[in-house]
Design a protein around this motif. Sequence first.
Motif, PDB file in Angstrom:
ATOM      1  N   UNK A  85     -10.741 -23.672   6.567  1.00  0.00           N
ATOM      2  CA  UNK A  85     -11.729 -24.594   6.859  1.00  0.00           C
ATOM      3  C   UNK A  85     -11.095 -25.847   7.334  1.00  0.00           C
ATOM      4  N   UNK A  86      -9.898 -26.195   7.466  1.00  0.00           N
ATOM      5  CA  UNK A  86      -9.353 -27.504   7.814  1.00  0.00           C
ATOM      6  C   UNK A  86      -9.007 -27.148   9.376  1.00  0.00           C
ATOM      7  N   UNK A  87      -8.805 -25.888   9.683  1.00  0.00           N
ATOM      8  CA  UNK A  87      -8.686 -25.727  11.233  1.00  0.00           C
ATOM      9  C   UNK A  87     -10.012 -25.533  11.924  1.00  0.00           C
ATOM     10  N   UNK A  88     -10.974 -25.172  11.226  1.00  0.00           N
ATOM     11  CA  UNK A  88     -12.533 -25.128  11.791  1.00  0.00           C
ATOM     12  C   UNK A  88     -12.628 -26.611  11.951  1.00  0.00           C
ATOM     13  N   UNK A  89     -12.488 -27.610  10.854  1.00  0.00           N
ATOM     14  CA  UNK A  89     -12.676 -29.045  11.028  1.00  0.00           C
ATOM     15  C   UNK A  89     -12.115 -29.680  12.114  1.00  0.00           C
ATOM     16  N   UNK A  90     -10.799 -29.222  12.273  1.00  0.00           N
ATOM     17  CA  UNK A  90      -9.812 -29.848  13.359  1.00  0.00           C
ATOM     18  C   UNK A  90     -10.526 -29.537  14.602  1.00  0.00           C
ATOM     19  N   UNK A  91     -10.990 -28.216  14.964  1.00  0.00           N
ATOM     20  CA  UNK A  91     -11.652 -27.705  16.088  1.00  0.00           C
ATOM     21  C   UNK A  91     -12.937 -28.742  16.514  1.00  0.00           C
ATOM     22  N   UNK A  92     -13.639 -28.816  15.382  1.00  0.00           N
ATOM     23  CA  UNK A  92     -14.852 -29.457  15.284  1.00  0.00           C
ATOM     24  C   UNK A  92     -14.751 -30.960  15.836  1.00  0.00           C
ATOM     25  N   UNK A  93     -13.652 -31.617  15.238  1.00  0.00           N
ATOM     26  CA  UNK A  93     -13.293 -33.031  15.554  1.00  0.00           C
ATOM     27  C   UNK A  93     -13.016 -33.346  17.069  1.00  0.00           C
ATOM     28  N   UNK A  94     -11.926 -32.195  17.269  1.00  0.00           N
ATOM     29  CA  UNK A  94     -11.499 -32.469  18.625  1.00  0.00           C
ATOM     30  C   UNK A  94     -12.689 -32.328  19.858  1.00  0.00           C
ATOM     31  N   UNK A  95     -13.690 -31.574  19.600  1.00  0.00           N
ATOM     32  CA  UNK A  95     -14.625 -31.047  20.636  1.00  0.00           C
ATOM     33  C   UNK A  95     -15.892 -32.300  20.403  1.00  0.00           C
ATOM     34  N   UNK A  96     -16.035 -32.749  18.980  1.00  0.00           N
ATOM     35  CA  UNK A  96     -16.841 -33.871  19.194  1.00  0.00           C
ATOM     36  C   UNK A  96     -16.296 -35.214  19.827  1.00  0.00           C
ATOM     37  N   UNK A  97     -15.086 -35.528  19.443  1.00  0.00           N
ATOM     38  CA  UNK A  97     -14.428 -36.755  20.168  1.00  0.00           C
ATOM     39  C   UNK A  97     -14.444 -36.504  21.583  1.00  0.00           C
ATOM     40  N   UNK A  98     -14.491 -35.354  22.350  1.00  0.00           N
ATOM     41  CA  UNK A  98     -14.556 -35.173  23.700  1.00  0.00           C
ATOM     42  C   UNK A  98     -15.826 -35.565  24.092  1.00  0.00           C
ATOM     43  N   UNK A  99     -17.059 -34.813  23.376  1.00  0.00           N
ATOM     44  CA  UNK A  99     -18.390 -35.309  23.689  1.00  0.00           C
ATOM     45  C   UNK A  99     -18.642 -36.789  23.826  1.00  0.00           C
ATOM     46  N   UNK A 100     -18.121 -37.479  22.485  1.00  0.00           N
ATOM     47  CA  UNK A 100     -18.294 -39.042  22.370  1.00  0.00           C
ATOM     48  C   UNK A 100     -17.751 -39.641  23.557  1.00  0.00           C
ATOM     49  N   UNK A 101     -16.330 -39.315  23.924  1.00  0.00           N
ATOM     50  CA  UNK A 101     -15.577 -40.094  25.054  1.00  0.00           C
ATOM     51  C   UNK A 101     -16.378 -39.830  26.598  1.00  0.00           C
ATOM     52  N   UNK A 102     -17.075 -38.551  26.581  1.00  0.00           N
ATOM     53  CA  UNK A 102     -17.614 -38.248  27.813  1.00  0.00           C
ATOM     54  C   UNK A 102     -18.895 -39.304  27.914  1.00  0.00           C
ATOM     55  N   UNK A 103     -19.485 -39.493  26.693  1.00  0.00           N
ATOM     56  CA  UNK A 103     -20.822 -40.393  26.550  1.00  0.00           C
ATOM     57  C   UNK A 103     -20.135 -41.807  26.770  1.00  0.00           C
ATOM     58  N   UNK A 104     -19.209 -42.178  26.134  1.00  0.00           N
ATOM     59  CA  UNK A 104     -18.957 -43.724  26.186  1.00  0.00           C
ATOM     60  C   UNK A 104     -17.930 -44.148  27.293  1.00  0.00           C
TER      61      UNK A 104
END
Length: 146
Positions: free
Chosen positions: A28-47
Amino acid sequence: MVDLMDTYIEDRNRVQPHHANNLGTAHGGNVLHWMDEVGAMSAMRFAGQSCVTAHIDSVDFQLPLELGDIALIEAYTYNSGRTSVRVRVRAHAEDPMTGDTEVTTESYFVFVAIDEDGHPVEVPELETSTAEGEQLREQALADEAQ
């Protein structure tokens, strides 16, 4: 203003033995790590700024990602505050042979945009100029409210 569809990002990782537990499924920690990375990419693209994780709503692990599956992670910004960015993130198991997918994990992340000194900075307004973008935004808001 930034359009929701400009923040939509997908990433793929093949679930390898070093990602798996003794049951042959992704930690689960690996899945959460991947989710956090892609989520951050989306947030940075927005901000248009660096963003840091401020909050993760409950993470629902609905199905396991099996060894050999493709972990397809999708994220998009669906709402914002003054300095915060709300991102819907979902993981899918993708069959590498057929491309068939099934949602395995989902959550909502909050990121905060920061400047070079680590201080919060204002983010732009989010717009939805397409029917697909509006549908994604409405779906995220409705599902988050449940």
